[in-house]
Design an enzyme around this catalytic site. Sequence first.
Site, PDB file in Angstrom:
ATOM      1  N   TYR A 336      -7.653   8.686  -8.341  1.00  0.00           N
ATOM      2  CA  TYR A 336      -8.233   8.303  -7.050  1.00  0.00           C
ATOM      3  C   TYR A 336      -8.450   9.567  -6.210  1.00  0.00           C
ATOM      4  O   TYR A 336      -7.513  10.324  -5.964  1.00  0.00           O
ATOM      5  CB  TYR A 336      -7.279   7.338  -6.350  1.00  0.00           C
ATOM      6  CG  TYR A 336      -7.832   6.593  -5.144  1.00  0.00           C
ATOM      7  CD1 TYR A 336      -9.028   6.927  -4.525  1.00  0.00           C
ATOM      8  CD2 TYR A 336      -7.117   5.521  -4.605  1.00  0.00           C
ATOM      9  CE1 TYR A 336      -9.508   6.233  -3.437  1.00  0.00           C
ATOM     10  CE2 TYR A 336      -7.584   4.813  -3.499  1.00  0.00           C
ATOM     11  CZ  TYR A 336      -8.783   5.180  -2.918  1.00  0.00           C
ATOM     12  OH  TYR A 336      -9.255   4.488  -1.826  1.00  0.00           O
ATOM     13  N   CYS A 337      -9.696   9.797  -5.785  1.00  0.00           N
ATOM     14  CA  CYS A 337     -10.034  10.904  -4.901  1.00  0.00           C
ATOM     15  C   CYS A 337      -9.585  12.226  -5.509  1.00  0.00           C
ATOM     16  O   CYS A 337     -10.007  12.581  -6.603  1.00  0.00           O
ATOM     17  CB  CYS A 337      -9.418  10.672  -3.514  1.00  0.00           C
ATOM     18  SG  CYS A 337      -9.974  11.831  -2.246  1.00  0.00           S
ATOM     19  N   LEU A 338      -8.722  12.961  -4.837  1.00  0.00           N
ATOM     20  CA  LEU A 338      -8.220  14.224  -5.375  1.00  0.00           C
ATOM     21  C   LEU A 338      -7.489  14.019  -6.697  1.00  0.00           C
ATOM     22  O   LEU A 338      -7.546  14.862  -7.597  1.00  0.00           O
ATOM     23  CB  LEU A 338      -7.289  14.878  -4.340  1.00  0.00           C
ATOM     24  CG  LEU A 338      -6.547  16.152  -4.722  1.00  0.00           C
ATOM     25  CD1 LEU A 338      -7.491  17.202  -5.254  1.00  0.00           C
ATOM     26  CD2 LEU A 338      -5.787  16.679  -3.511  1.00  0.00           C
ATOM     27  N   GLY A 340      -8.445  11.936  -8.866  1.00  0.00           N
ATOM     28  CA  GLY A 340      -9.525  11.843  -9.837  1.00  0.00           C
ATOM     29  C   GLY A 340     -10.051  13.210 -10.238  1.00  0.00           C
ATOM     30  O   GLY A 340     -10.442  13.432 -11.393  1.00  0.00           O
ATOM     31  N   PHE A 365     -11.909   6.858  -9.109  1.00  0.00           N
ATOM     32  CA  PHE A 365     -12.181   6.203  -7.828  1.00  0.00           C
ATOM     33  C   PHE A 365     -12.620   7.271  -6.827  1.00  0.00           C
ATOM     34  O   PHE A 365     -11.875   8.218  -6.553  1.00  0.00           O
ATOM     35  CB  PHE A 365     -10.930   5.513  -7.281  1.00  0.00           C
ATOM     36  CG  PHE A 365     -10.431   4.343  -8.073  1.00  0.00           C
ATOM     37  CD1 PHE A 365     -11.197   3.735  -9.053  1.00  0.00           C
ATOM     38  CD2 PHE A 365      -9.159   3.831  -7.832  1.00  0.00           C
ATOM     39  CE1 PHE A 365     -10.718   2.656  -9.776  1.00  0.00           C
ATOM     40  CE2 PHE A 365      -8.673   2.742  -8.545  1.00  0.00           C
ATOM     41  CZ  PHE A 365      -9.451   2.162  -9.513  1.00  0.00           C
TER      42      PHE A 365
END
Length: 602
Positions: A336-338, A340, A365
């Site tokens: 998710y985000c960082l 990811g 994500f």
Amino acid sequence: MADQQGKTDDIPKHPDPQEFARSMQEIAEHGQRLVSDFLSRQASGQPTMPFGDPLNVGEAFLDMTARMMANPSKIMEAQFNLWQEYMALWQNAAQRWLGQETEPLVQPEKGDYRFRDEMWQENEVYDFIKQSYLLTSRWMLGLVHDVEGQDSPVAKKVDFYTRQFVDAMAPTNFVMTNPQVLRTAIETNGESLLHGLEHMLADLERGKGQLRITMTDEEAFKVGENIVTTPGSVVYENRLMQLIQYSPTTEMVNKRPLLIVPPWINKYYILDLREKNSFIRWAVSQGHTVFTISWVNPDESYRDVTFDDYLMEGPVAALDAIEEATGERTVNAIGYCLGGTLLGVLLAWLHAKGQGDRVASATHFTTMLDFSDPGELGVFIDPTTLEHLEKEMFERGYLDGAEMATTFNMLRSNDLIWSFVVNNYLMGKEPFPFDLLYWNSDSTRMPAAMHSFYLRRFYLENALREPGAVRVAGVDVDLSKVKTPAYFLSAREDHIAPWISTFRGSHLYSGPVKFVLAASGHIAGVINPPAANKYCHWTSSSRSKNPETWLGAATTHQGSWWPDWAKWVDKHGGGPVPARHPGNGLAAIEDAPGRYVKMRAV
């Protein structure tokens, strides 16, 4: 004139002038005592305010001014248009005072809730104030936005800080020009203003002299008791993370476990707030053996921890622990985000090591791998700003969580700053208990060495997209070598990871990729359980590398994207096996959510 009288009746009756004056005098004296007490408590250890221009805003505005003066005719045209609009507004206002119906010259944008009080529409004075503000702000933003010859970073910085100024100057943010605030002050004989002052001083004290706005009732939530309650156990830990294994709720599960790599820029439990919106709980119910990394909240002793350390002691260590806990070498992974971005680095690192089979599928994500257009966060990342930030980080050993939270809040200042100024300080109300805002306020720190590397190499230099340009843990990272099937979930209104950038990043892999676009933003676009039946998402079979072409060919699906992902990831599940329980492979260290997530930055 009957309509005029009806509108006048809607305005709250004023109290007795003498009584109101006495009340306001008492409140002023009480307020003065509060301020004096606060100042005496702050007399020692008063924080030093930063001097200079660490964000390099002044230079950007000087550049804009120089370019603007090079084309004076455009300024004159803009001034003339504004003058014409004001003349039209005066004419409309005069007609309304005479009882005539008029159409507004300008309306708040969709989603702008600052002017929802009925007095902004029904009362001629407030309607004039509102429209004059909207006209002026539109003129100001248009003026700086249309300056010719500015390079993109400078233009974005000027535009961003102009919007910050425009938002701050809204009439809703001042007592005398906000009808709701005035009405409440009159109804409470001014007590609301006193409560607001108390709230502001408490927030100043909490921030040790700097304003740290309280967004929610922080006493209403307790991690592990009424939020973050999915059952499970911590089965592994090191200095950087705890690994949580969740208890199954189905008799059979997928053979391949599911590893979630959350960002360490905030805490993982956005994926596990409440039962009704917990992605983790839902994934468990879909027959996954779910493992989640819970990152430590670092202090100054972590100053030299690197991005390499986060890779090796994060997902690489988690893969080894999962294999020991379940006997499975291969997992499905979510970042998710960082988290990811770290997952992308992990995939490239594993392929370089000949271990690409350890991740059967990768889900990203709202993840950026290509940082060519980082959105409004790019405003805070230029060489001058970064040098100042690095100086502070390396002196302290970390980037303070409150500073990071302020940065993200500025991206949506009306929702995450000024609405609370009005509610808490001008209206004197207590913040509403809201689990999402509790999570948003539960900030984390960033180790200096790691964060400097991340900002410079990824954001500033955009080196991750270049094969071999970034070296992590002994490997020259090459995302083009990644053949792992991938699912990219982005959000159309994401202001942190713009979907155009995440779309570009999805084309860096050489394996099969499915890109899905959700409605809403960075959080609501992801945390959208099927039962809520909210928003929509888009899928497309188009192979175009142009995001707008892809979207033009996409199919709209109502509701959550979660079921679509569930069907996709099941193809990589490896078949059913009996459910696994925490503690059967690796001994349970403690119950979920564990100690690390409870470490608060103060």
